[in-house]
Design a protein around this motif. Sequence first.
Motif, mmCIF file in Angstrom:
data_model
loop_
_atom_site.group_PDB
_atom_site.id
_atom_site.type_symbol
_atom_site.label_atom_id
_atom_site.label_comp_id
_atom_site.label_asym_id
_atom_site.label_seq_id
_atom_site.Cartn_x
_atom_site.Cartn_y
_atom_site.Cartn_z
ATOM 1 N N GLU A 120 0.856 -1.179 0.000
ATOM 2 C CA GLU A 120 0.000 0.000 0.000
ATOM 3 C C GLU A 120 0.892 1.229 0.000
ATOM 4 O O GLU A 120 1.878 1.298 0.725
ATOM 5 N N GLN A 167 -5.537 5.406 1.621
ATOM 6 C CA GLN A 167 -6.442 4.367 1.159
ATOM 7 C C GLN A 167 -7.884 4.830 1.320
ATOM 8 O O GLN A 167 -8.193 5.626 2.218
ATOM 9 N N ARG A 208 -8.479 -1.992 -0.468
ATOM 10 C CA ARG A 208 -7.170 -1.337 -0.477
ATOM 11 C C ARG A 208 -6.569 -1.440 -1.874
ATOM 12 O O ARG A 208 -6.889 -2.355 -2.622
ATOM 13 N N THR A 209 -5.698 -0.513 -2.203
ATOM 14 C CA THR A 209 -4.944 -0.619 -3.463
ATOM 15 C C THR A 209 -3.468 -0.789 -3.134
ATOM 16 O O THR A 209 -2.960 -0.226 -2.161
ATOM 17 N N ILE A 210 -2.806 -1.597 -3.953
ATOM 18 C CA ILE A 210 -1.381 -1.827 -3.791
ATOM 19 C C ILE A 210 -0.686 -1.584 -5.122
ATOM 20 O O ILE A 210 -1.290 -1.745 -6.199
#
Length: 196
Positions: A79, A83, A89-91
């Motif tokens: 991450e 967020q 969540r975005t990674i």
Amino acid sequence: MKNILVASALACALAACSSQAPEQTGEATPAAAEPTSAVPTADVAEPPAAISDGKILSLEGLGNLRIGEAAPAGSSWAERGAQESDTCRTITSPDYPGVYAIVEQGKVRRITLGQRSTVKLVEGIGVGSTEADVKKWFAGFREEAHKYEPAPAKYLTAPNAESGDPALRFEIGQDRKVKLIHVGTMPVLEYVEGCS
């Protein structure tokens, strides 16, 4: 020992031949009986350059980042930045500029290739490819109007998307070129604003 190796090799060769040989019916074997690929190969003289550098997005994932699995421990996927929620969540990874993944319930649900990405599909399709190139390789995709851009911008979504299996979705811009490529599972595959 040499006789055992020769006998083993001969047995394997005979087994391979006999298991693949068509039944002898006196009729010519139709061409359709030959193994076929799901991807047309007549126009592909050699593999696209992206194959050689290992940056290929598939329905399974990208490198060690796999759809339906947790992000690999100890990898460069992490991450970064704020967020949007605790459940989604975005990674990203510095190894894949322009690529991000959406993680829900601890598992990767979608991988997106964006504007700076050099990652491609095995067919050679990537961000910047034409809509015509996409349709050449992926006929039968469902077309939908783009949420934010007027036609000819659109979404092209794989017909198997509703099955729950990983599927492919293209975002085509007004210039009729690929803006984004998504691989993932529904409903996350169709999110238009990151986690929503």
